[in-house]
Design a protein around this motif. Structure first.
Motif, mmCIF file in Angstrom:
data_model
loop_
_atom_site.group_PDB
_atom_site.id
_atom_site.type_symbol
_atom_site.label_atom_id
_atom_site.label_comp_id
_atom_site.label_asym_id
_atom_site.label_seq_id
_atom_site.Cartn_x
_atom_site.Cartn_y
_atom_site.Cartn_z
ATOM 1 N N GLU A 179 4.174 4.467 -9.332
ATOM 2 C CA GLU A 179 2.945 5.214 -9.118
ATOM 3 C C GLU A 179 3.163 6.682 -9.504
ATOM 4 N N LYS B 46 0.837 -1.196 0.000
ATOM 5 C CA LYS B 46 0.000 0.000 0.000
ATOM 6 C C LYS B 46 0.874 1.249 0.000
ATOM 7 N N GLU C 209 -4.591 6.588 1.841
ATOM 8 C CA GLU C 209 -4.175 5.509 0.945
ATOM 9 C C GLU C 209 -4.558 5.865 -0.489
ATOM 10 N N VAL C 210 -3.547 5.904 -1.380
ATOM 11 C CA VAL C 210 -3.795 6.314 -2.758
ATOM 12 C C VAL C 210 -3.750 5.144 -3.737
ATOM 13 N N ASN C 211 -3.119 4.015 -3.331
ATOM 14 C CA ASN C 211 -3.080 2.864 -4.239
ATOM 15 C C ASN C 211 -2.686 1.615 -3.460
ATOM 16 N N GLU C 212 -2.994 0.464 -4.081
ATOM 17 C CA GLU C 212 -2.713 -0.835 -3.466
ATOM 18 C C GLU C 212 -2.366 -1.821 -4.569
ATOM 19 N N TRP C 213 -1.341 -2.664 -4.347
ATOM 20 C CA TRP C 213 -0.912 -3.645 -5.347
ATOM 21 C C TRP C 213 -0.801 -5.019 -4.690
ATOM 22 N N TRP D 200 2.364 10.701 -9.489
ATOM 23 C CA TRP D 200 1.769 11.539 -8.432
ATOM 24 C C TRP D 200 1.958 13.009 -8.806
#
Length: 851
Positions: A221, A194, A201-205, A223
């Motif tokens: 990512e 994360k 939280e801006v993204n999750e992989w 930004w």
């Protein structure tokens, strides 16, 4: 001349008498000394540890138990005495095991269970035989052996690479790059990565499984900073801790980016303050006050709107003029008159139409919505939230307790109240009692339900059925729930497992017949019975179809198999192996049975048309106790074939006595042998006196009726028994002093050790040289010896009768007939005759000289 001749003749006669008398005595003495030296010199013992192994071979760090298996050999030419094995982990003593007597050239495998703490890496396990040097050996320097044991490690996920810009400008596109590494010693499972920017939280992989030392692929990512100032960037792997790691504190990395304003300066409108009433009444005039602020870096030159929503409906709006950077507006006020009781959501939004180009477009409304409770006065409000069956679906004809969840969602406490309940629309005469509840409190009330039939059943509960509680809302006091009711369930059980023949030989086909019964109250559908056979280096399994069974009915199925080897085999049968039948009891679907396959003829016939018995074998037969029935509290039987050199174990699976099993290594072959365990009300009639110490139980163990339990018939005898924890606690008994005592002319305490325990019992294991009369006691040592009495004579006579021949005593020794040679005794007699003659001879010569 005549006198000289006479003297010479007398000397010759005396020498002839003395020398023959002395020579045999000397010869016998020398022979006896040489024989003793030869016997002592040729009998030697040398114990060595041949190997150390572990089960499992590579345990995990959370392994609860590791078995240390040690192979001990006596490489001397004499039998060793019993001794001990001591175990050391990294030099620290962990425990010990008992080693029985080992004959010359033989081996024993000793197993010790070690319960490691959380381990990782390699430990050194050292095993020492005869640690206290109780056994004299020819070589005392080869009694120790060490072996390394490696524990499998854990993964350890870290943020290995975390690249981000140290500085950035608002509106400028930047890139953040992350690589995850597993720096642990074992493979990791899949997890999540994360990325958070300023706590959001801006993204999750997804991160796939990684081998030890392996890196993930590069994760990137884009930004674009929206406003200037310091920005915290954080990368976290496995934040949910779904992967068990050796280090859980190194899963994240944090960095700070300094963002400065770009060439384009933008405004940023927010709701600075929002004031509203927390409690109100219908018809009362209330005031709502809102203030707007521009927290951006430039003026909001375009006019926009401020909107007020109540209950999701826009009720007012105001024009927002241009605001310089950092400036706040005047407060905007709106009047609100609640129309009715209930909960109302109030929300303020500025620039909802996005007329103003801002640096942040996601902060234009109050972040938290507010719920305002409106009431004429503070009153309780009882509601039925749910009706649940905690034990699954109820069963027809069987009592099930439903849980009724009741809540006071009002603004004041509620007094005790009654609740009425209905089954399929019909009121039940018995009311439920609801306790007093403070505001916001919950209660759970049990509703006893016994459905009459399967299917859908409607259950309705009405709280405050007597209207004894004044509430803010009297229309929400009931709840109706439809419950699924199951029909009557079956209960499949394996009633019996028979074999034909009962005493098979290798290569002989065995037919197994299994009988299955439905002990339940409902019909059982067709299913499969699974069987598994485990023999010596051979296994066999399969399934057979079992037809549908109505309640109380039985059916049988058969299967066949031919063993290839001698020894014990275990057959386990499992009904409904696929789990297709829903039953009242799912824990009684298995039955296990053991039998012995042997080439030897194990026949009880000794004459007529019967086959001759094998050489060196004897019959074990059934067992008939001679203990008076009035003194027997409870007993249990177990039957096995006892065959020379094949280890045998008698299990007492009914658990009605304090003995769980006995086992030993037979020295002779017996036919089908029955062992009886008798727990007595008082001491046995075969013993004359009570043992020392506090007594838990008296008991007899009879192995066959032809001497199978006598010491000369077996070796390495073991009894496992259990003692109730209640008795230990009530009598304040020290568990380490609990011992099994055996009667052999007098009471003898056997070597006893604790092996395990469960909720109600502590289990012990004792080594015994024979089977007859026992007592479980808290042992007290006493030095006095006992003489054989009438009671002991009864026991000896019983064992003699069962053995079919005279047994000298309980330990099976039999005196041998024949002369006992005593060469030293003969030598003493001859020397007693010779010495006086020698004295006479000397006296004669002295007198002669005087004359």
């Amino acid at each position: 001349m005549r006198t000289g001749f006479l003297n010479a003749l007398i000397c010759i006669l005396l020498i002839g008498l003395i020398i023959p008398g002395m020579i045999p005595g000397i010869a016998f003495a020398v022979e006896d000394i040489d024989k003793g030296s030869e016997e002592n010199g040729n009998s030697t013992v040398d114990l060595v540890i041949e190997s150390i192994s572990f089960d499992p071979e590579n345990p995990g760090p959370e392994q609860k138990k590791v078995d240390i298996i040690t192979s001990v050999k006596n490489q001397g030419n004499g039998t060793s005495e019993s001794t001990n094995l001591a175990y050391f982990i990294n030099g620290y003593r962990t425990g010990e095991s008992r080693v029985p007597e080992i004959e010359a050239g033989q081996r024993e495998q000793i197993s010790f269970s070690w319960e490691p703490e959380s381990e990782e890496g390699t430990v050194e396990v050292t095993v020492k035989i005869d640690e206290r040097e109780l056994v004299p050996e020819t070589n005392e320097d080869n009694n120790e052996r060490a072996q390394s044991l490696t524990f499998a490690g854990l993964p350890d996920l870290i943020i290995d690479t975390f690249r981000y810009p140290k500085e950035a400008k608002t509106g400028e596109l930047k890139n953040i790059e992350i690589i995850v590494k597993n720096q642990g010693t074992s493979e990791s499972e899949g997890t999540k990565l994360k990325l958070q920017i300023d706590g959001v939280e801006v993204n999750e992989w997804d991160v796939s499984s990684l081998a030890a030392g392996e890196n993930s692929e590069l994760i990137s990512e884009p930004w674009t900073p929206a406003s200037d100032g310091p920005v915290e960037i954080k990368a976290v792997v496995d934040s949910e801790m779904s992967v068990s790691e050796s280090n859980e504190s190194n899963n994240q990395k944090t960095g700070t980016v300094t963002v400065t304003g770009s060439e384009e300066l933008l405004p940023d409108l927010t709701i600075e303050s929002f004031k509203y009433p927390e409690n109100s009444e219908p018809g009362k005039h209330e005031n709502i006050e809102i203030r707007v602020k521009n927290q951006g870096t430039s003026a909001s030159e375009v006019a926009t709107k401020l909107e007020l929503y109540i209950g999701g409906v826009k009720v007012n709006e105001w024009d927002i003029p241009s605001l310089p950077a950092g400036e706040s507006s005047e407060p905007f006020s709106g009047e609100w008159i609640p129309a009715s009781e209930g909960s109302v959501e109030i929300k303020a939004v500025v620039d909802g139409g996005n007329l103003v180009n801002e640096s942040h477009e996601n902060n234009n409304q109050k972040a938290d919505t507010v719920t305002v409770t409106v009431s004429e006065e503070l009153l309780p409000d009882l509601v039925v939230e749910d009706i649940l069956s905690e034990q699954g679906d109820p069963q027809a004809g069987k009592l099930s307790n439903l849980t009724v969840k009741i809540k006071n969602q009002g603004a004041a406490p509620a007094a005790e109240a009654a609740a009425k309940w209905y089954i399929n629309g019909e009121a039940v005469n018995e009311n439920l009692q609801v306790p007093a509840l403070s505001e916001g409190a919950n209660a759970e009330v049990l509703l006893p339900l016994t459905p009459e039939k399967a299917g859908k059943t409607e259950v309705k509960v009405l709280v405050d059925s007597g209207a004894s509680v004044t509430e803010s809302n009297e229309s929400n006091n009931q709840l109706t729930k439809v419950i699924d009711v199951k029909g009557l369930l079956p209960d499949l059980r394996i009633e019996s497992l028979f074999l034909n023949p009962e005493t098979p030989k290798p290569g002989e086909n065995i037919t197994f017949t299994v009988t299955v019964k439905n002990d339940g109250a409902g019909d059982a559908s067709s299913n499969e019975l699974e069987y598994n056979i485990n023999g010596i280096n051979e296994t066999y399994s399969g399934r057979i179809l079992i037809p549908a069974l109505s309640p109380g009915n039985t059916t049988s199925g058969t299967f066949s198999w031919a063993p290839g080897n001698e020894g014990q085999i275990e057959i386990k049968a499992t009904i409904d192996a696929g789990g297709v039948v829903s039953e009242n009891n799912e824990s009684n679907n298995e039955l296990t049975k053991t039998l012995t396959v042997s080439k030897e003829t194990i026949s009880g016939g000794s004459g007529g048309g019967g086959r001759p018995r094998s050489s060196g074998s004897s019959g074990g037969g059934g067992t008939a106790s001679k203990e008076p029935a009035s003194n027997v509290d409870v007993k249990e039987l177990s039957t096995r074939h006892v065959i020379n050199s094949y280890h045998v174990k008698f299990d007492f699976i009914e658990n009605v006595t304090c003995v769980t099993y006995i086992e030993f290594d037979p020295k002779k072959t017996f036919r089908r042998t029955t062992t009886i365990v008798e727990v007595l009300k008082n001491k046995s009639v075969f013993v004359p006196e009570l043992p020392l110490g506090r007594i838990y139980k008296h008991m007899n163990i009879w192995v066959g009726d032809e001497g199978a339990g006598l010491p000369g018939s077996f070796k390495n005898g073991v009894i496992e028994f259990r003692v109730g924890k209640a008795w230990i606690k009530e009598n304040n008994v020290n568990q380490s002093l609990i011992a099994l005592q055996w009667y052999d002319k007098s009471w003898r305490s056997l070597y006893t050790e604790k092996v395990r325990e469960d909720r109600n019992y502590v289990y012990f294991k004792a080594e015994t040289p024979g089977f007859s009369c026992f007592a479980i006691t808290e042992y007290i040592v006493d030095e006095k010896s006992s003489q054989e009495t009438e009671g002991e004579g009864k026991l000896q006579e019983t064992l003699k009768n069962w053995n079919g021949r005279k047994a000298g005593n309980l330990n099976g020794s039999v005196e041998e007939s024949g002369l006992i040679k005593n060469p030293m005794g003969k030598a003493k007699i001859l020397m007693a005759i010779s010495l006086p003659l020698f004295m006479i001879f000397v006296e004669y010569f002295i007198l002669k000289k005087k004359i």
